[in-house]
Every structure is written in structure tokens, then in C-alpha cells.
Write an enzyme that holds these catalytic residues in place. Structure first.
Site, PDB file in Angstrom:
ATOM      1  N   ASP A  46       0.844  -1.191   0.000  1.00  0.00           N
ATOM      2  CA  ASP A  46       0.000   0.000   0.000  1.00  0.00           C
ATOM      3  C   ASP A  46       0.883   1.247   0.000  1.00  0.00           C
ATOM      4  OD1 ASP A  46      -1.868   1.992   0.377  1.00  0.00           O
ATOM      5  OD2 ASP A  46      -2.822   1.038   2.111  1.00  0.00           O
ATOM      6  N   HIS A  77     -19.636   7.019   3.047  1.00  0.00           N
ATOM      7  CA  HIS A  77     -20.612   7.341   4.089  1.00  0.00           C
ATOM      8  C   HIS A  77     -20.110   8.360   5.106  1.00  0.00           C
ATOM      9  CE1 HIS A  77     -23.241   4.213   2.591  1.00  0.00           C
ATOM     10  NE2 HIS A  77     -22.183   3.426   2.535  1.00  0.00           N
ATOM     11  N   ALA A 114      -1.350 -19.632   2.570  1.00  0.00           N
ATOM     12  CA  ALA A 114      -1.630 -19.046   1.259  1.00  0.00           C
ATOM     13  C   ALA A 114      -3.123 -18.752   1.122  1.00  0.00           C
ATOM     14  CB  ALA A 114      -1.189 -20.006   0.159  1.00  0.00           C
ATOM     15  N   THR A 119      -7.890 -10.531   9.000  1.00  0.00           N
ATOM     16  CA  THR A 119      -8.713  -9.406   9.466  1.00  0.00           C
ATOM     17  C   THR A 119      -8.574  -9.178  10.971  1.00  0.00           C
ATOM     18  OG1 THR A 119     -10.626 -10.848   9.796  1.00  0.00           O
ATOM     19  CG2 THR A 119     -10.422  -9.761   7.639  1.00  0.00           C
ATOM     20  N   LYS A 120      -7.892 -10.092  11.664  1.00  0.00           N
ATOM     21  CA  LYS A 120      -7.641  -9.961  13.104  1.00  0.00           C
ATOM     22  C   LYS A 120      -6.180 -10.290  13.356  1.00  0.00           C
ATOM     23  CE  LYS A 120     -12.288 -11.008  14.551  1.00  0.00           C
ATOM     24  NZ  LYS A 120     -13.197 -11.872  15.250  1.00  0.00           N
ATOM     25  N   ARG A 134      -8.264 -17.833  10.499  1.00  0.00           N
ATOM     26  CA  ARG A 134      -8.490 -18.319  11.869  1.00  0.00           C
ATOM     27  C   ARG A 134      -7.282 -19.161  12.284  1.00  0.00           C
ATOM     28  NH1 ARG A 134     -13.609 -17.782   9.981  1.00  0.00           N
ATOM     29  NH2 ARG A 134     -15.244 -17.250  11.472  1.00  0.00           N
TER      30      ARG A 134
END
Length: 186
Positions: A46, A77, A114, A119-120, A134
Site C-alpha cells: 500500500d 458514508h 496461502a 482481518t484480526k 483463523r
């Protein structure tokens, strides 16, 4: 605009591949990268928020890992884009096409499988997989399982790799030998 920036950086840095240019440009803008990291040049970084990315020592990136320090899902939003640091600690392996979201810390000695969407944050010494990723095991348990597998599996030395110019005949042999089993190459 980005292509103009790449061109100007290429002129400043001399003869450099686009991938190397990306990593160098990100480091110049503040991305932190430790010692003995491998594969980062084949990742997507990024660039717009690369100074929010910190990578420790001895980190390996398989091809096409994606590091995203921003999330524009809120822009329409709220008129704001979410941003957060990505911290990848020492001795981490990140598998091909894994996606690391903003605000994630990947603990030391962890493995990201892979294709995982992280996300956590990942606790130290964990193996994660899936979408969303997970915990599937502890790194130690995963490595111990494969140590046991080495005892029965077909083992190949480094001459069986592209880097050592594996022959077509060797490729055919390996393919036959691994038809229904797992092997390991040095």
C-alpha cells in the site's frame, strides 16, 4: 500520477525493476523493513500509506502477498478512509496471495497460509488460514508434525529445484514419485 512518480524514481535510482522500485520507494517514504527479509518485491504494498507498515527480521513473503494499510469502505458514508498500522514481527512466513488488512499485528514465529485474508491480529507462534483467517494450530505443533513427516516422505536435495537447474527428467521423476504423497525439497 503514480506512473509519473515511478518514472521519476526510476530515473533517480538508475536501472531498477518495477518491483524493486516499489520496495525502495516505500522504504524511502517510511516503511520499516528488518534484516533478512525475502520475497517482499513480489508483494503488493500500500504505497499510499506505506509508512504505516513495519516488517521485522527474517520475514518471508511468498508471491503476491498484499499489504493494505487503509480501507476506503467508510469513505462514501463518512467522508473518511480508515487507516491503521500493519506490524509483522520477526520470523514470520506469509503464504502466496495472503491479504493483510489494516490494523493487523502478526506475532513472532507465525505462519499465514496461502490465500488467507487476515482481518484480526495473529498471536505469536500461531498458524492461521482461511477467509477470514483463523488459528488452525500452533507453529510448534505444525513444525513437529512435518518433522515426523520427514521420516517417511520422499526427500529431494537442492539439485531438484529450478535454482539448481532441475532437468526435465528429474521433473518427470518427481511428479511420478509424488503422485499420491507429500515430499520435501531442500
Amino acid at each position: 500520477m503514480f506512473s509519473k512518480l515511478l518514472l521519476s524514481l526510476k530515473i533517480k535510482l538508475g536501472k531498477t525493476t518495477r518491483e524493486e522500485l516499489s520496495v525502495k520507494a516505500c522504504i524511502q517514504r517510511g516503511m520499516k523493513v528488518g534484516e533478512n527479509c525475502h520475497g517482499l518485491a513480489s508483494s503488493t504494498i500500500d504505497y499510499a500509506h506505506c509508512w504505516l507498515i513495519e516488517i521485522g527480521d527474517k520475514v518471508t513473503f511468498a508471491p503476491q502477498v498484499y499489504l493494505l494499510a487503509h480501507d476506503a469502505s467508510t469513505k462514501r458514508h463518512l467522508d473518511y478512509t480508515k487507516i491503521a498500522k500493519i506490524k509483522i514481527k520477526d520470523n514470520v512466513f506469509i503464504g502466496a496471495r495472503a491479504f493483510i488488512m489494516p490494523g493487523i499485528t502478526i506475532g513472532e514465529n507465525s505462519i499465514v497460509a496461502a490465500g488467507s485474508i487476515v482481518t484480526k491480529s495473529v498471536p505469536e507462534g500461531s498458524v492461521v488460514a482461511g477467509n477470514p483467517a483463523r488459528i488452525i494450530s500452533k507453529t510448534k505443533d505444525y513444525i513437529d508434525k512435518h518433522k515426523e513427516g520427514l521420516e517417511e516422505a520422499k526427500i529431494y536435495d537442492s539439485s531438484w529445484t529450478i535454482g539448481e537447474n532441475i532437468t526435465k527428467e528429474m521433473c518427470i521423476t518427481m511428479s511420478k514419485e509424488l503422485d499420491c504423497s507429500l515430499g520435501y525439497v531442500k
